[in-house]
Scaffold this motif. Structure first.
Motif, short mmCIF file in Angstrom:
data_model
loop_
_atom_site.label_atom_id
_atom_site.label_comp_id
_atom_site.label_asym_id
_atom_site.label_seq_id
_atom_site.Cartn_x
_atom_site.Cartn_y
_atom_site.Cartn_z
N GLU A 1 0.82 -1.21 0.00
CA GLU A 1 0.00 0.00 0.00
C GLU A 1 0.86 1.26 0.00
O GLU A 1 0.53 2.25 -0.67
N THR A 2 1.96 1.26 0.72
CA THR A 2 2.84 2.42 0.74
C THR A 2 3.48 2.62 -0.62
O THR A 2 3.54 3.73 -1.15
N TYR A 3 3.94 1.53 -1.23
CA TYR A 3 4.56 1.56 -2.55
C TYR A 3 3.57 2.05 -3.61
O TYR A 3 3.88 2.94 -4.40
N ALA A 4 2.37 1.49 -3.63
CA ALA A 4 1.40 1.79 -4.69
C ALA A 4 0.61 3.07 -4.43
O ALA A 4 0.02 3.62 -5.36
N GLY A 5 0.58 3.53 -3.18
CA GLY A 5 -0.18 4.74 -2.86
C GLY A 5 -1.67 4.54 -2.83
O GLY A 5 -2.44 5.49 -2.95
N ARG A 6 -2.11 3.30 -2.65
CA ARG A 6 -3.54 3.01 -2.54
C ARG A 6 -3.73 1.68 -1.83
O ARG A 6 -2.78 0.92 -1.64
N THR A 7 -4.95 1.39 -1.43
CA THR A 7 -5.23 0.18 -0.68
C THR A 7 -5.16 -1.05 -1.59
O THR A 7 -5.31 -0.95 -2.80
N CYS A 8 -4.93 -2.18 -0.96
CA CYS A 8 -4.85 -3.44 -1.69
C CYS A 8 -5.77 -4.45 -1.04
O CYS A 8 -6.15 -4.31 0.11
N SER A 9 -6.10 -5.47 -1.79
CA SER A 9 -6.83 -6.60 -1.24
C SER A 9 -5.83 -7.53 -0.57
O SER A 9 -4.65 -7.54 -0.91
N ARG A 10 -6.32 -8.31 0.38
CA ARG A 10 -5.45 -9.23 1.11
C ARG A 10 -5.86 -10.67 0.80
O ARG A 10 -7.04 -10.97 0.69
N ASP A 11 -4.86 -11.50 0.66
CA ASP A 11 -5.09 -12.90 0.33
C ASP A 11 -4.17 -13.75 1.19
O ASP A 11 -2.94 -13.65 1.07
N ALA A 12 -4.76 -14.58 2.04
CA ALA A 12 -3.98 -15.39 2.98
C ALA A 12 -3.04 -16.36 2.28
O ALA A 12 -2.05 -16.81 2.88
N ARG A 13 -3.30 -16.67 1.03
CA ARG A 13 -2.41 -17.59 0.31
C ARG A 13 -1.03 -16.98 0.05
O ARG A 13 -0.08 -17.68 -0.26
N LEU A 14 -0.90 -15.66 0.20
CA LEU A 14 0.38 -14.97 -0.01
C LEU A 14 1.21 -14.87 1.27
O LEU A 14 2.29 -14.27 1.26
N ARG A 15 0.74 -15.47 2.36
CA ARG A 15 1.46 -15.41 3.64
C ARG A 15 2.82 -16.11 3.51
O ARG A 15 3.07 -16.85 2.57
N GLU A 16 3.65 -15.88 4.51
CA GLU A 16 4.95 -16.55 4.55
C GLU A 16 4.76 -18.02 4.85
O GLU A 16 3.66 -18.47 5.22
N VAL A 17 5.79 -18.79 4.69
CA VAL A 17 5.81 -20.22 4.97
C VAL A 17 5.35 -20.44 6.42
O VAL A 17 5.85 -19.79 7.34
N ASP A 18 4.40 -21.34 6.61
CA ASP A 18 3.98 -21.72 7.96
C ASP A 18 5.09 -22.57 8.55
O ASP A 18 5.58 -23.51 7.91
N ARG A 19 5.50 -22.25 9.79
CA ARG A 19 6.63 -22.97 10.37
C ARG A 19 6.66 -22.85 11.89
O ARG A 19 6.18 -21.87 12.44
N ASP A 20 7.27 -23.86 12.50
CA ASP A 20 7.61 -23.80 13.93
C ASP A 20 9.08 -23.41 13.97
O ASP A 20 9.95 -24.22 13.62
N GLU A 21 9.34 -22.17 14.35
CA GLU A 21 10.71 -21.68 14.33
C GLU A 21 10.96 -20.83 15.56
O GLU A 21 10.26 -19.84 15.78
N PRO A 22 11.96 -21.19 16.36
CA PRO A 22 12.26 -20.37 17.53
C PRO A 22 12.85 -19.03 17.10
O PRO A 22 13.52 -18.93 16.08
#
Length: 182
Positions: free
Chosen positions: A58-79
């Motif tokens: 949003e900061t880069y584009a200067g407007r709002t964006c839609s959100r999609d959970a499929r674009l999240r980071e890798v799910d992981r157990d990481e200390p």
């Protein structure tokens, strides 16, 4: 059509908060605002629901964006703490860590987002996807664009913008439907 991948800018790291909840730091906001080229006004914008990703887009584009959970980071157990870079690089290079999302699942969810985003975008338009370093590296590897995933991941900046050409109508596998633009 083009796909622009935007890896998030530097977050404000807080070891007492899950990394998925970290917002951008002041430096991260400035870096996102300074990115060029800007997406065209009609570009379709989709981002991970993690604050650091959607705030970057949003900061880069200067407007709002839609959100999609499929674009999240890798799910992981990481200390939290030392050794995280080595664990992450090993993961993108093919090491299976217990409790980490399989790379094939990461690649499939990002590919589904690409396919859906391209279908919704204007013909000859631009799809801008705000995501995370490991997930992006896994997807790029899955479509055959990376020979050395670990080196690519290690070289990603905060933020990084990648531009790819896409042929969504092709009957070919994903690896033959995309190519680097810059």
């Amino acid at each position: 059509m083009e796909i622009w991948w935007l890896r998030h800018a530097m977050p404000s790291v807080d070891p007492d908060v899950p990394s998925s909840d970290w917002p951008l730091s002041a430096d991260g906001l400035a870096a996102a605002a300074a990115l060029r080229p800007l997406p065209p006004p009609g570009a379709t914008l989709l981002a991970s629901p993690e604050p650091k990703a959607w705030q970057t887009l949003e900061t880069y584009a200067g407007r709002t964006c839609s959100r999609d959970a499929r674009l999240r980071e890798v799910d992981r157990d990481e200390p939290f703490g030392p050794g995280f870079r080595e664990r992450r690089r090993a993961y993108v290079d093919g090491v299976d860590h217990p409790g980490w999302e399989p790379r094939a699942a990461v690649a499939a969810r990002l590919q589904a987002t690409v396919d859906d985003g391209l279908a919704a975008a204007e013909p000859d338009g631009v799809l801008v996807l705000g995501t995370h370093g490991m997930a992006l590296t896994v997807w790029l590897t899955s479509v055959g664009l990376l020979d050395d995933p670990g080196a690519f991941w290690a070289g990603l900046g905060f933020p990084t913008l990648l531009r790819l050409a896409a042929d969504p109508g092709s009957a070919q596998p994903p690896a033959t439907r995309v190519r680097w633009l810059g």
